[in-house]
Design a protein around this motif. Sequence first.
Motif, PDB file in Angstrom:
ATOM      1  N   TYR A 128       0.794  -1.225   0.000  1.00 49.62           N
ATOM      2  CA  TYR A 128       0.000   0.000   0.000  1.00 49.62           C
ATOM      3  C   TYR A 128       0.828   1.278   0.000  1.00 49.62           C
ATOM      4  O   TYR A 128       0.433   2.268  -0.594  1.00 49.62           O
ATOM      5  N   LEU A 129       1.926   1.279   0.691  1.00 48.27           N
ATOM      6  CA  LEU A 129       2.630   2.539   0.917  1.00 48.27           C
ATOM      7  C   LEU A 129       3.816   2.752  -0.009  1.00 48.27           C
ATOM      8  O   LEU A 129       4.038   3.844  -0.530  1.00 48.27           O
ATOM      9  N   PRO A 131       4.774   2.011  -3.107  1.00 49.28           N
ATOM     10  CA  PRO A 131       4.696   2.602  -4.442  1.00 49.28           C
ATOM     11  C   PRO A 131       4.562   4.115  -4.406  1.00 49.28           C
ATOM     12  O   PRO A 131       5.215   4.824  -5.165  1.00 49.28           O
ATOM     13  N   HIS A 186       1.107   5.266  11.633  1.00 49.03           N
ATOM     14  CA  HIS A 186       0.340   4.350  12.466  1.00 49.03           C
ATOM     15  C   HIS A 186      -0.682   3.660  11.595  1.00 49.03           C
ATOM     16  O   HIS A 186      -1.440   4.309  10.880  1.00 49.03           O
ATOM     17  N   ARG A 312       8.336  10.390   6.617  1.00 56.17           N
ATOM     18  CA  ARG A 312       7.967  11.093   7.821  1.00 56.17           C
ATOM     19  C   ARG A 312       7.434  12.472   7.514  1.00 56.17           C
ATOM     20  O   ARG A 312       6.583  12.997   8.174  1.00 56.17           O
ATOM     21  N   GLY A 313       7.975  13.034   6.470  1.00 56.88           N
ATOM     22  CA  GLY A 313       7.560  14.385   6.107  1.00 56.88           C
ATOM     23  C   GLY A 313       8.300  15.410   6.941  1.00 56.88           C
ATOM     24  O   GLY A 313       8.816  15.130   7.986  1.00 56.88           O
TER      25      GLY A 313
ATOM     26  N   ARG B  94      -5.272  -3.043  -8.411  1.00 55.50           N
ATOM     27  CA  ARG B  94      -5.747  -1.666  -8.301  1.00 55.50           C
ATOM     28  C   ARG B  94      -5.936  -1.052  -9.667  1.00 55.50           C
ATOM     29  O   ARG B  94      -6.837  -0.241  -9.877  1.00 55.50           O
ATOM     30  N   PRO B 195       2.415  16.194   4.993  1.00 60.41           N
ATOM     31  CA  PRO B 195       2.897  15.815   6.323  1.00 60.41           C
ATOM     32  C   PRO B 195       4.048  16.694   6.801  1.00 60.41           C
ATOM     33  O   PRO B 195       4.307  16.819   7.999  1.00 60.41           O
ATOM     34  N   SER B 196       4.744  17.327   5.864  1.00 62.82           N
ATOM     35  CA  SER B 196       5.887  18.153   6.245  1.00 62.82           C
ATOM     36  C   SER B 196       5.456  19.543   6.730  1.00 62.82           C
ATOM     37  O   SER B 196       6.257  20.280   7.279  1.00 62.82           O
ATOM     38  N   ARG B 274      -1.121   8.727   3.991  1.00 64.04           N
ATOM     39  CA  ARG B 274      -0.426   9.783   4.718  1.00 64.04           C
ATOM     40  C   ARG B 274       0.355  10.706   3.801  1.00 64.04           C
ATOM     41  O   ARG B 274       1.339  11.310   4.215  1.00 64.04           O
TER      42      ARG B 274
END
Lengths: 313, 313
Positions: A128-129, A131, A186, A312-313, B94, B195-196, B274
């Motif tokens: 999910y993340l 790509p 999270h 994390r950004g 997807r 997020p940053s 996110r």
Amino acid sequence: MGRTDDHDHPGHRSASPGALAHRVPDLGALELLLAVARLGSLGGAAREVGITQPAASSRIRSMERQLGVALVDRSPRGSRLTDAGALVTDWARRIVEAAEAFDAGAQALRDRRDSRLRVAASMTIAEYLLPGWLLALRADRPDTAVSLLAGNSAAVAERLLSGEADVGFVEGLTVPAGLDSAVIAHDRLIVVVAPSHAWARRRRPIGAEELAGTPLILREKGSGTRQVLDAALGGLARPLIELSSTTAVKAAAVGGAGPAVLSELAVGEELAMRRLVRIPVDGIALARDLRAVWPTGHRPTGPARDLLSLTRG
Amino acid sequence: MGRTDDHDHPGHRSASPGALAHRVPDLGALELLLAVARLGSLGGAAREVGITQPAASSRIRSMERQLGVALVDRSPRGSRLTDAGALVTDWARRIVEAAEAFDAGAQALRDRRDSRLRVAASMTIAEYLLPGWLLALRADRPDTAVSLLAGNSAAVAERLLSGEADVGFVEGLTVPAGLDSAVIAHDRLIVVVAPSHAWARRRRPIGAEELAGTPLILREKGSGTRQVLDAALGGLARPLIELSSTTAVKAAAVGGAGPAVLSELAVGEELAMRRLVRIPVDGIALARDLRAVWPTGHRPTGPARDLLSLTRG
DNA sequence: CTCGCGGCATAAGCTGGGGTTATGGGCAGA
DNA sequence: TCTGCCCATAACCCCAGCTTATGCCGCGAG
């Protein structure tokens, strides 16, 4: 049996037999359409995607024929999208975006050897993340070759400790020994039901006991999400059905079979579309941290650090 | 041959030149792969998608060559996915899902005349929600031909009142005269940042004045979302940039240009991943109802009712 | 033990979609 | 009027992907 006359089986197959590819233009055509939308000209779009103007013209025309809808208004001064064309273009964009994610992932899966950044990740994160992260990384640092290896936490740890990976990502309750980590997101497990389900209309959160007492659509025992749920409930989760893929669980839940417990990551779109409704849960922790990990002391540097700063950004 | 010079433009093009279509297998191949995953056999998958076994064999092999990754383990007893293959299949799913939505939408756009259910919908609904509904409807009532016309609220009302549409969907603060309506969902405008962005770390909600005082990434004046925002803030929204498509706004926000205000529908996926973070807003109503509408007194029946029951659940 | 069957691969041949060059016609602005 | 940008049509070519026809392998039944 029942083959040999596969001429067209008139309609005993429920809906679309699978000829999807014959009814949806291919990626090249969709990319071309997006370019036309952006540039307002067939010829310009042709140049952008690297074909000639007649090719683009013909391609768009055959797409219109295939869909049975006029997509662009041609004029001697350029081409603008039809109303229907704008809509089709929006839908097309989603296909292309999914394809870009696919491409980013596949490319990482291939490189293996000479890549400057070797990533090891757990399945959920890889699915999910990653790509998305890879696309973002490619935007920032276009020529960073990335390789990806997906496996469970233990495999990730092993790759890192043996120096075969530069950075890893795990989702889990514990961090494997020998690794430092930083929480980057999270992943909450959430309870969802179809909008038609009675729970969709309740206002109070579900309590732990009620959840434990209700038969749920779940992943099979042993899966990551199931482990977290069992731990949170004290091993009490009661399955209505057990399915072996996240997709199957989603489908069952959307179909109204009952409440399902799923990673929030898996259902973002369904929630937005209201095909599923989230039910708040009270009193138990269904969150698990997603962590970046690396060998103790070897803080990531270079490309690995770039990647982390994205997550994390 | 016409290769002129498509020899490979050695990397002066920043990232992906646009050859996406050359790096991602086409829909037929992806569908085939999903079938292989589901059935555990090349030949079986071939039958399912309506081609011969050698064709499937060759197709999968060429896909593996294209991606540079082994996807399936062949054995004389069947074929199972590789680990990498499982991952690729998830990503492929997807794409196929997006293609199914596209197909459902496109089909509705085409039919026009002889369809049993004629729908008129506002752009946002047509773009984000309707394809999903149509898929669900197709699952329930496989042979309901649907036609779709997208336009603004006034156009929807006109079609309904002239009898050219059976049911309509509008998003807006008011219901056009002459129509009855039922709320089927709520579209919230939400404030999002990358997020940053500093706001991603704040804990207290934003107040109305602070929001009004901050330059925001917005749709252009006159757009539906902008109207709602201006109304909620009393016409005070202060643009940082004005963009003419939801996609552009999203891209700017993800890139960290600043806070953006967007329909919740548009960012479900970005939130789950996110790539964007939602900032709670205090004290103003950014919700607008999504309504099904029909001519006063002519409560929907037949296929239209089926569709409504899907949207409300 | 030996069929028979399901499963995969290879080979040879055909077809059509999509690409290319070449050319022509409309509309705008210098 | 000429020049530039835009689009369309025509004629040709090529390769991706399909098909049919075989062959090899492993397993379970007779």
